[in-house]
Structures are given as structure tokens and as C-alpha cells.
Design a protein around this motif. Sequence first.
Motif, short mmCIF file in Angstrom:
data_model
loop_
_atom_site.label_atom_id
_atom_site.label_comp_id
_atom_site.label_asym_id
_atom_site.label_seq_id
_atom_site.Cartn_x
_atom_site.Cartn_y
_atom_site.Cartn_z
N GLU A 1 0.51 3.22 -3.10
CA GLU A 1 -0.67 4.10 -3.26
C GLU A 1 -0.35 5.49 -2.73
O GLU A 1 -0.74 6.50 -3.31
N HIS B 1 1.84 7.19 -5.25
CA HIS B 1 1.04 7.65 -6.38
C HIS B 1 0.29 8.95 -6.02
O HIS B 1 0.27 9.91 -6.79
N GLU C 1 0.81 -1.22 0.00
CA GLU C 1 0.00 0.00 0.00
C GLU C 1 0.84 1.28 0.00
O GLU C 1 0.33 2.35 -0.27
#
Lengths: 106, 106
Positions: free
Chosen positions: B61, B64, B58
Amino acid sequence: MSSPSATQNTYPYQNEPTWSKSEKAIARTVFDAVLKRELQDVMWKTKQMANQIKEPAEVWELEHYLTERHEEIDREYDYRYSQLKQVFGRLLYEKRLGEEDSARTA
Amino acid sequence: MSSPSATQNTYPYQNEPTWSKSEKAIARTVFDAVLKRELQDVMWKTKQMANQIKEPAEVWELEHYLTERHEEIDREYDYRYSQLKQVFGRLLYEKRLGEEDSARTA
């Protein structure tokens, strides 16, 4: 020096080891375990960095860290059988792969 | 339709406002205040996301999210005088710039 004709038309990976089915299973287990540990390190470091941010612009330091680690991990964890020997060699050298990983596959 | 010669050799920014010294000072103050608020939002969101990470993968994420916000902020906060009117217009429209910012400059 060997003549060029001696190496022409030679299959480039002929010196690579052939991985048996059980060796492939072991390789996958060890590879996944070491990668998981590496990602866990990134996770703890990320949580720690995020917690310590005091000034808003410091978020870009965290972004830089994550981008760099992502690129490194994508580059270093290459699960092609033609690359695996080098990958495991490097991981052993960097002490990221140890005896406990062999025990995992027993 | 005007003939091409009528628009040739025309200074492209002739319809842009000219910013006086005091207007520039006000613009800078407001711009910096709104940008600071935006970066603070990114900081709180980052801390929250990092805290909520349960699985190592994760972290990408969060990477990003940070990369996207960094690109957006670089694109949207353009402090060239030729762009500022549009920048403030958009910030007002998106309600990221409000009356409290005008008060800041009083």
C-alpha cells in the motif's frame, strides 16, 4: 542425436514430479512460511528506511526499493506445481529455506 | 468559421506570455518552494504510513501511494515556460500556492 520425431508431440511436463495431496499440503505450508518471512524482512527494511529519511527527495529511493522487491517477489514466488521444484531449489540455495521449515510440516 | 488558411502556419504559442529574466527568477523561486513543500508532505506521510504498518503485505500500500504521488508530482510540476501559467493557476486554485510564496520573492 535423436531424430526430431522422437521428441515431437511429447507432453512437455512429463519429467515433472507429480505432487500427492499430502505433498501439496506440505509444499503450501513451507511456501507460505518462507514468503511470510520474506515479506517481514521487506516490512522491517521499509520501516528502517522511512525512519532514516532526512531529505524529502529520498522518498523516491524507498519507492524504488519497494517496486524492485515487489517485482522480485512476484517473480520468485511462483506457486505453479510445474515451477515449485525450481522455486524450492533456489530458496534452499539462497538459504531462505532451511531445516526449521521442514520441522514446521512435521 | 475562419478559412483553414487563416490559421495555417501560425506559431502555436503566440498567445503565451513572454517571461522576462526577473520574472523567470521569481517563477523558479516560487516553483521550487511549492515543490519542496509538496515533497515534504510526501515525506511525512511516508514516515507515518511506514510506522503504522502492522502486517507485512501492507508495504505494497505504501509502494502504491509512493508510485502514485511520484507520477502526479512529475505530471503536475512541469517547469516549461509554455506550461507555467497553467501550473501556477492550478497550484493557486488548489491553495498549494499562497501569499507567503509571493513574499518569498520580495
